[in-house]
Design an enzyme around this catalytic site. Structure first.
Site, PDB file in Angstrom:
ATOM      1  N   ASP A 203       1.265  -0.745  -0.085  1.00  0.00           N
ATOM      2  CA  ASP A 203      -0.103  -0.197   0.017  1.00  0.00           C
ATOM      3  C   ASP A 203       1.204   1.125   0.221  1.00  0.00           C
ATOM      4  OD1 ASP A 203      -3.077   0.898   0.435  1.00  0.00           O
ATOM      5  OD2 ASP A 203      -1.837   1.889   2.264  1.00  0.00           O
ATOM      6  N   GLU A 267       2.333  -0.264  -4.884  1.00  0.00           N
ATOM      7  CA  GLU A 267       1.145   0.745  -5.273  1.00  0.00           C
ATOM      8  C   GLU A 267       2.234   1.936  -5.459  1.00  0.00           C
ATOM      9  OE1 GLU A 267      -2.822   2.949  -3.949  1.00  0.00           O
ATOM     10  OE2 GLU A 267      -1.906   2.399  -1.985  1.00  0.00           O
TER      11      GLU A 267
HETATM   12  C1  NOJ Z   1      -4.394   2.948  -1.449  1.00  0.00           C
HETATM   13  C2  NOJ Z   1      -5.475   1.787  -0.526  1.00  0.00           C
HETATM   14  O1  NOJ Z   1      -5.466   1.295  -2.313  1.00  0.00           O
HETATM   15  C3  NOJ Z   1      -6.558   2.688  -0.353  1.00  0.00           C
HETATM   16  O2  NOJ Z   1      -7.870   1.650  -0.355  1.00  0.00           O
HETATM   17  C4  NOJ Z   1      -5.933   3.478   1.431  1.00  0.00           C
HETATM   18  O3  NOJ Z   1      -7.167   3.903   1.240  1.00  0.00           O
HETATM   19  C5  NOJ Z   1      -4.501   3.937   0.487  1.00  0.00           C
HETATM   20  N1  NOJ Z   1      -4.102   3.311   0.204  1.00  0.00           N
HETATM   21  C6  NOJ Z   1      -4.779   4.183   2.306  1.00  0.00           C
HETATM   22  O4  NOJ Z   1      -4.059   3.402   3.221  1.00  0.00           O
END
Ligand code: NOJ
Length: 530
Positions: A203, A267
Site C-alpha cells: 500500500d 502501489e
Molecule cells: C491505498 C489503498 O488502496 C486505499 O484503499 C487506502 O484507502 C489507502 N491506500 C490508505 O491505506
C-alpha cells in the site's frame, strides 16, 4: 507453454479480490475467506495464477481494512487463520498463489503500538510514529495535507504534540526512520511468507518515508497535475523521498530468501519516470509496480501507446511492467474506459492481456462489471461520506461480485442485506455469462488461455508498429501482432500476412490474412504473422 526459466510472476495473470465484496459464506452480508475458497473453481476455470487479497488483517474498518490493528491476525468477520491457511492450501492445489496486502505506511489508531505511542512523550513506542510540536501559534508543524483532504496532522491534547496521518486521523503514519519499525516489519513479512504467502501488494509504498526535517511542501503551480493543484501543493516532502528505496531493497532481501520466488508489487501512484526508480536497478527493489499513468489515461490509442512506450523505455533493464485497469480505488474500466460498451470492454481486456508485463485484473473485470453508484445513505467509504456530493468516494467500485441473477446475487443469502448494494445482477453476472460462449467472460478466459500457451504473448518483447489514427498496433516477440482499433470508425491496416488467433469478433478466429486488414470500430485482433 510458460518458459520454465521465467519467474512465475512474469508469466502470471493476477487477480485482485476485495474480500468483503467477493462472496459471503456465512450470510452476514459481507464477503469472507470462506467465500473465496468456495469460488476457487471460478478462478481456476478463468485461468488466473495468483490472487491478491485486499487487507484481511484485524481492523476497526475506519478505512475498510487499510487501518490495521494487528498485522499478524485475521479480521474475525472475514474468517480465521485456519481458514486462511486452508485458502492457501486449496488455492495451491489449483495452481493459484495467494498474495496479501501489506500496509506499512500507517496503522489504525487502535493498534496497540499507537495506543502506547500516544500514551506519553516518553513511551517506548513514541518514536514509532511521526510526532512534532505545534508551531509557535499552535498550528500544525508544517503545511502537509492528507491524501483524503484536510491537514495531515492531528493534535493530541494529552501530550501536546501533533501526529502525522497522510490519510484519515484514524490512520497515524509510522516513522520509517525508526529502526525498530523496520525490524518489526521484517518479522511481519516473514510471518506471512512462512505461511506460504506468495508476496505482497504494498500500500502507498512511495510515501512511507517522509522528509526527516518535515519541511513544508512547495506550492503547486499551473504546470502541476490535477491532484497537486487540488491540494495546493507539490508532494515533495511528505513522500517520494530517496530513502524509501533503502526500505524496498531491504524487503527485496527478505523475500529473496524464499523459494519459490515471492513477489513485491508496489502501489506507486507516480509518473512513469518516477515509477522506474521503484524497480531500483531492475533486480533489487519492487518486482512489479502499478502504473497509474496507464490506469488514468483515456481509452485512446495515442494516450495509451504513449504511456506504454514511456514505460518500455524508462524501466531499467530486467524490470517487468504491470498492467491494470481497475481496482478498489479507481472507477472500474468497464465504466471508465468502456462506458458499459461490450466492444470496448473486450478491447480493454485484449490490451491488458497482450502487453508485455503482468496483467492484474480486478474482481468483476472478467465479466465487464461496471461501477454501481451507491445512494448517499448507503455510502461506506469514509472519503465518500466526507465529501458527498462533491465526490461519492470509492463504494461504486467495491459493490459485491454478482455471481448470479436474483436477490443476493449469489454473493450472499437472498434474505440478507449485502454491506453494499448489489447493482444490476440480471444485467451482469457470472452464471449467465458462463453459459453464453459469446460472453465477455468467455472472451476473457479464451484470452488468458491463448496467452498461457503463447510464449511470445507472455514474455516476447514489445514494439509499436505504425498504424492509422485511432489504431494501436504492436508486435510481441518474433511472431505476434496485436491490433486494436480504439476509435469509432472503421480503419484499414496496411498489408498483414498471418492468421488471426483470436479476435473480438470471434467469427474471424482462424481467418488467414494476406494484404490490407480492415477493423471495425473497437475491434481487436491477435495475429500470428508469417
Ligand atoms: C491505498 C489503498 O488502496 C486505499 O484503499 C487506502 O484507502 C489507502 N491506500 C490508505 O491505506
Amino acid at each position: 507453454m510458460s518458459d520454465p526459466g521465467e519467474p512465475w510472476w512474469r508469466t502470471a495473470v493476477l487477480y485482485q479480490i476485495y474480500p468483503r465484496s467477493f462472496a459471503d459464506s456465512d450470510a452476514d452480508g459481507q464477503g469472507d475467506i470462506g467465500g473465496i475458497i468456495a469460488h476457487l473453481d471460478h478462478l481456476q476455470w478463468l485461468g488466473v495464477d495468483g490472487i491478491w487479497l485486499s487487507p484481511i488483517t484485524v481492523s476497526p474498518n475506519a478505512d475498510w481494512g487499510y487501518d490495521v490493528a494487528d498485522f499478524c491476525a485475521v479480521q474475525p468477520d472475514l474468517g480465521t487463520m485456519a481458514e486462511f491457511d486452508l485458502l492457501v492450501a486449496r488455492a495451491g492445489e489449483r495452481g493459484i498463489r495467494v498474495l496479501l496486502d501489506l500496509v506499512p505506511n500507517h496503522t489504525s489508531d487502535q493498534h496497540p503500538w499507537f495506543v502506547d505511542s500516544r500514551s506519553s512523550r516518553t513511551s517506548p513506542r513514541r518514536d514509532w510514529y511521526v510526532w512534532a510540536d505545534p508551531r509557535a501559534d499552535g498550528a500544525p508543524p508544517n503545511n502537509w495535507v492528507s491524501s483524503f483532504g484536510g491537514p495531515a496532522w492531528t493534535l493530541d491534547p494529552a501530550t501536546g504534540q501533533y501526529y502525522l496521518h497522510n490519510h484519515l486521523a484514524e490512520q497515524p503514519d509510522l516513522n520509517w526512520w525508526n529502526d525498530e519499525v523496520r525490524t518489526c516489519f521484517d518479522t511481519i513479512l516473514a510471518f506471512w511468507l512462512d505461511r506460504g504467502v506468495a508476496g505482497f501488494r504494498i500500500d502507498v509504498c512511495n510515501i512511507i518515508v517522509k522528509d526527516a526535517q518535515l519541511r513544508d511542501n512547495p506550492p503547486a503551480t499551473e504546470e502541476d497535475d490535477f491532484e497537486a493543484q487540488l491540494f495546493g501543493q507539490r508532494p515533495v516532502y511528505n513522500g517520494n523521498r530517496p530513502e524509501v528505496h533503502d526500505v524496498l531493497r531491504r524487503w527485496r532481501r527478505v523475500t529473496g530468501r524464499y523459494r519459490p520466488p515471492r513477489v513485491l508489487i508496489g502501489e506507486t501512484p507516480v509518473k512513469v519516470d518516477a515509477l522506474a526508480a521503484y524497480y531500483g536497478n531492475g533486480d533489487d527493489e519492487l518486482h512489479l509496480a502499478f502504473n497509474f499513468p496507464f490506469i488514468t489515461a483515456p481509452f485512446q490509442a495515442d494516450a495509451l501507446r504513449g504511456v506504454v512506450e514511456d514505460t518500455e523505455r524508462m524501466l531499467p533493464p530486467g524490470a517487468w511492467p504491470a498492467w491494470t485497469g481497475s481496482n478498489h480505488d479507481m472507477s472500474r474500466f468497464a465504466t471508465r474506459w468502456a462506458d458499459g460498451d461490450g466492444r470496448r470492454v473486450r478491447a480493454a481486456l485484449l490490451m491488458l492481456l497482450c502487453l508485455r508485463g503482468t496483467p492484474v485484473l480486478y474482481q468483476g473485470d472478467e465479466i465487464g462489471l461496471g461501477d454501481w453508484p451507491v445512494a448517499p445513505d448507503d455510502l461506506r467509504d469514509p472519503v465518500g461520506v466526507r465529501y458527498f456530493p462533491a465526490y461519492a468516494g470509492r463504494d461504486a467500485m467495491r459493490t459485491p461480485m454478482p455471481w448470479r441473477r436474483g436477490p443476493g446475487g449469489g454473493f450472499t443469502d437472498p434474505g440478507t442485506r449485502p454491506w453494499l448494494p448489489l447493482g444490476d445482477t440480471a444485467g451482469c453476472n457470472v452464471d449467465d455469462q458462463r453459459s453464453d460462449p459469446g460472453s465477455v467472460l468467455h472472451w476473457a478466459r479464451d484470452l488468458l488461455a491463448l496467452r498461457r500457451r503463447t510464449p511470445d504473448l507472455q514474455t516476447g518483447a514489445y514494439r509499436s508498429v505504425a498504424a492509422p489514427d485511432g489504431v494501436w498496433a504492436w508486435q510481441r516477440g518474433s511472431r505476434f501482432l496485436v491490433v486494436l482499433n480504439l476509435g469509432d470508425h472503421e480503419a484499414v491496416l496496411d498489408s498483414v500476412e498471418g492468421d488471426i488467433r483470436i479476435g473480438t469478433d470471434r467469427g474471424r478466429d482462424g481467418q488467414s490474412l494476406s494484404g490490407p486488414v480492415s477493423l471495425r470500430e473497437w475491434e481487436g485482433l491477435v495475429i500470428e504473422t508469417r
